[in-house]
Motif scaffolding. Structure first.
Motif, PDB file in Angstrom:
ATOM      1  N   GLY A 177       7.203  -1.736  -0.933  1.00 16.56           N
ATOM      2  CA  GLY A 177       8.180  -0.794  -0.473  1.00 16.56           C
ATOM      3  C   GLY A 177       7.663   0.468   0.372  1.00 16.56           C
ATOM      4  N   PRO A 178       8.379   1.232   0.852  1.00 18.82           N
ATOM      5  CA  PRO A 178       8.115   2.334   1.700  1.00 18.82           C
ATOM      6  C   PRO A 178       6.615   3.007   0.933  1.00 18.82           C
ATOM      7  CG  PRO A 178      10.199   2.258   1.538  1.00 18.82           C
ATOM      8  CD  PRO A 178       9.875   1.359   0.710  1.00 18.82           C
ATOM      9  N   GLY A 179       5.823   3.395   1.677  1.00 15.08           N
ATOM     10  CA  GLY A 179       4.825   4.010   1.178  1.00 15.08           C
ATOM     11  C   GLY A 179       3.600   3.369   0.469  1.00 15.08           C
ATOM     12  N   THR A 180       3.771   2.242   0.533  1.00 11.58           N
ATOM     13  CA  THR A 180       2.660   1.297  -0.173  1.00 11.58           C
ATOM     14  C   THR A 180       1.904   0.365   0.592  1.00 11.58           C
ATOM     15  OG1 THR A 180       4.101  -0.784  -0.456  1.00 11.58           O
ATOM     16  CG2 THR A 180       4.530   1.051  -2.374  1.00 11.58           C
ATOM     17  N   SER A 181       1.041  -0.554   0.366  1.00 10.39           N
ATOM     18  CA  SER A 181       0.468  -1.209   1.368  1.00 10.39           C
ATOM     19  C   SER A 181       1.283  -2.433   1.656  1.00 10.39           C
ATOM     20  CB  SER A 181      -0.879  -1.757   0.542  1.00 10.39           C
ATOM     21  OG  SER A 181      -0.560  -2.293  -0.883  1.00 10.39           O
ATOM     22  N   ALA A 182       2.306  -2.500   1.150  1.00  8.78           N
ATOM     23  CA  ALA A 182       3.105  -3.809   1.513  1.00  8.78           C
ATOM     24  C   ALA A 182       4.796  -3.213   1.707  1.00  8.78           C
ATOM     25  CB  ALA A 182       3.327  -4.592   0.113  1.00  8.78           C
ATOM     26  N   PRO A 183       4.732  -2.657   3.035  1.00  4.81           N
ATOM     27  CA  PRO A 183       6.019  -1.839   3.283  1.00  4.81           C
ATOM     28  C   PRO A 183       6.856  -2.682   3.546  1.00  4.81           C
ATOM     29  CG  PRO A 183       4.378  -1.459   4.956  1.00  4.81           C
ATOM     30  CD  PRO A 183       3.670  -2.126   3.816  1.00  4.81           C
ATOM     31  N   ASP A 184       6.754  -3.791   4.087  1.00  3.76           N
ATOM     32  CA  ASP A 184       7.678  -4.785   4.718  1.00  3.76           C
ATOM     33  C   ASP A 184       8.361  -5.883   3.908  1.00  3.76           C
ATOM     34  OD1 ASP A 184       7.230  -3.323   7.018  1.00  3.76           O
ATOM     35  OD2 ASP A 184       5.514  -4.497   7.176  1.00  3.76           O
TER      36      ASP A 184
END
Ligand SMILES: Cc1ncc(COP(=O)(O)O)c(C=O)c1O
Length: 490
Positions: free
Chosen positions: A93-100
């Motif tokens: 999720g937003p703000g992480t290394s996996a935003p998508d």
């Protein structure tokens, strides 16, 4: 003749109150879903009012159809909210290394795993024999996926002490046709967390997807970590993890029928979908296996998450963690029993070192005392064991469990181990599945007390026989025995 009590279609309709009474009457034979004495199948938070809320939400949406998200935007909204919550909890999720991260709501862990495998398979249409690499401690649903999807499964052994696969063995199992590598966080059988970072790294190095099966632990490990437990990285924070499954009908304490399958991005998810426009009916696109889907389980899960909230799950995780510690102490206190694995999540898994203490008899003795545990057969060098799924509702029972376990162990020792007649033992060891005839099966089932009606109270003999049989024969016997149960009521 139609049986008045169980016939589903009476000639004349039965009044509502009586129908409900009949169902309640049938339920009386079931294991108790609440009360903290059933250590498998059910996940009970013991929170007052939660069942009523989930049931009301379920009823509100039971007739809503997830087939078409444009017709029922309520369901789409709740699904997207569940996926967002799961993604956020699991490092996306937003703000992480996996935003998508994107995802889908499925009917359960098995469907999530089948779809993760299908997405990996269909991303490689160039391969004629796609393969998956799965540690032997991985859930049986991976094997089911490989079977359904006609793929080859390459099992990786686990260390008999740590119960984890070695990353080097995973790397060695990867071939040019491998499309997915699996890791568990944790494994169902023993509750141990695989070395996800190392496994994901070898998968990434080979250009292969890595699925983390967090069906069981995805909704507890993050809270346990927040409470200070040394939970190793297992989620989207780990580079190379391409998909994660987490079951809301397990430790999110939602009613049955809800799991979430997450992918790191939409491109990875795309081959999971099935669309068909080559027929004269409605244009069909299904993200999951089912087409028509009830909104009931989704709404019930949504209500459960909203009602419990982060603070609720954190509190339930703390209670469960303490219950696990108490149960583990109870096991350590009984001579001849030991923990197969030190608990690192919400499973207590025990085994026996003493040949005079038969675990299958112990399970029966516990059942006789109202404690329902799950026997696990010896497999590939791993001893037979007893599995306890621990949920928050167990906490108030922990103090009673210790004495009950000690008493059951003493009774099991006094009864002695199951000894199968030598001819049966020889048969189990030598019979091939192909040699099983209907007569032989019927005779075996009758001898074991299996057949129509509820299973016998004592299952130690059945488990001992299954354990004596090679794996393929075990599978065939299970199919035949359950086939005997699944007969229409006339
Ligand atoms: C780790 C793990 N994966 C997958 C599954 C399969 O889930 P389900 O029974 O919801 O299909 C389970 C079920 O216990 C599990 O523990």
């Amino acid at each position: 003749m139609i049986d008045e009590t169980t016939g589903a279609l009476p000639v004349e309709g039965v009044p509502a109150a009586r129908v409900l009474d009949e169902i309640r009457g049938l339920r009386a034979a079931d294991r108790p879903t609440h009360g903290g004495r059933l250590f498998a199948y059910v996940y009970d938070p013991g929170v007052a009012g939660l069942d009523e809320l989930a049931e009301a939400a379920h009823a509100e949406c039971a007739h809503v159809n997830g087939l078409d998200p444009t017709a029922f935007p309520s369901l789409l909204a709740m699904e997207n909210a569940l996926v967002g919550a799961a993604a956020r909890l699991l490092g996306g999720g937003p703000g992480t290394s996996a935003p998508d991260v994107v995802g889908s709501v499925t009917s359960g862990g098995t469907e999530s795993l089948i779809l993760a495998v299908k997405a990996a398979r269909d991303a490689r249409p160039d391969l004629t024999e796609p393969r998956i690499v799965v540690p032997v401690s991985g859930h049986a649903a991976f094997a089911k996926a490989a079977h359904y999807l006609r793929m080859a499964l390459d099992p990786v052994p686990v260390d008999p002490v740590t119960l984890r696969p070695a990353p080097a063995d995973v790397a060695a199992a990867i071939r040019p046709e491998t499309v997915l590598v699996a890791a568990s966080a944790p494994s169902y059988a023993h509750g141990v967390i695989d070395p996800v970072a190392e496994i994901a790294a070898v998968a990434a190095a080979a250009g292969v997807r890595c699925h983390v099966d967090a069906c069981f632990g995805g909704w507890t490990l993050p809270w346990l970590r927040r409470l200070g437990a040394p939970v190793p990285p297992f989620d989207f924070a780990v580079p190379g993890v391409t998909s994660i499954s987490v079951d809301l009908h397990k430790y999110a304490y939602a009613p049955k029928g809800v799991s979430v399958l997450l992918h790191r991005d939409a491109g990875l998810r795309a081959p999971q979908f099935f669309a068909y426009a080559d027929w004269p009916g409605y244009t069909m696109v299904n993200p999951v296996i089912a087409s028509t889907r009830s909104g009931g389980p989704i709404a019930a899960a949504y209500a459960t998450l909203r009602h419990l909230g982060e603070d609720g799950y954190l509190r339930l995780a703390a209670v469960t963690r303490d219950a696990v510690a108490g149960l583990a102490d109870a096991v350590r206190a009984v001579d001849g029993l030991r923990l197969l694995a030190e608990p690192e999540s919400t499973v207590v898994c025990l085994t026996a070192d003493d040949p005079g203490l038969d675990l299958f008899v112990l399970v029966d003795e516990l059942t006789a005392r109202g404690w329902h545990t799950q026997p696990q057969l010896a497999y590939a060098g791993l001893p037979a064991s007893v599995h306890l799924t621990v949920t928050a509702a167990v906490a108030p029972r922990v103090a009673e469990f210790g004495p009950a376990l000690a008493e059951a162990a003493a009774a099991a020792r006094a009864a002695g181990p199951v000894v199968l007649p030598p001819e049966l033992l020889a048969l189990a060891g030598s019979l091939t599945p192909e040699a099983l005839t209907p007569d032989l099966i019927a005779g075996l089932a009758a001898g074991l007390g299996l057949g129509a009606g509820p299973a016998p109270d004592r299952m130690a003999v059945v488990n001992t026989l299954l354990q004596a049989a090679p794996v393929r024969l075990r599978e065939r016997l299970l199919v035949e025995f359950v086939g005997l149960l699944q007969r229409p009521t006339w």
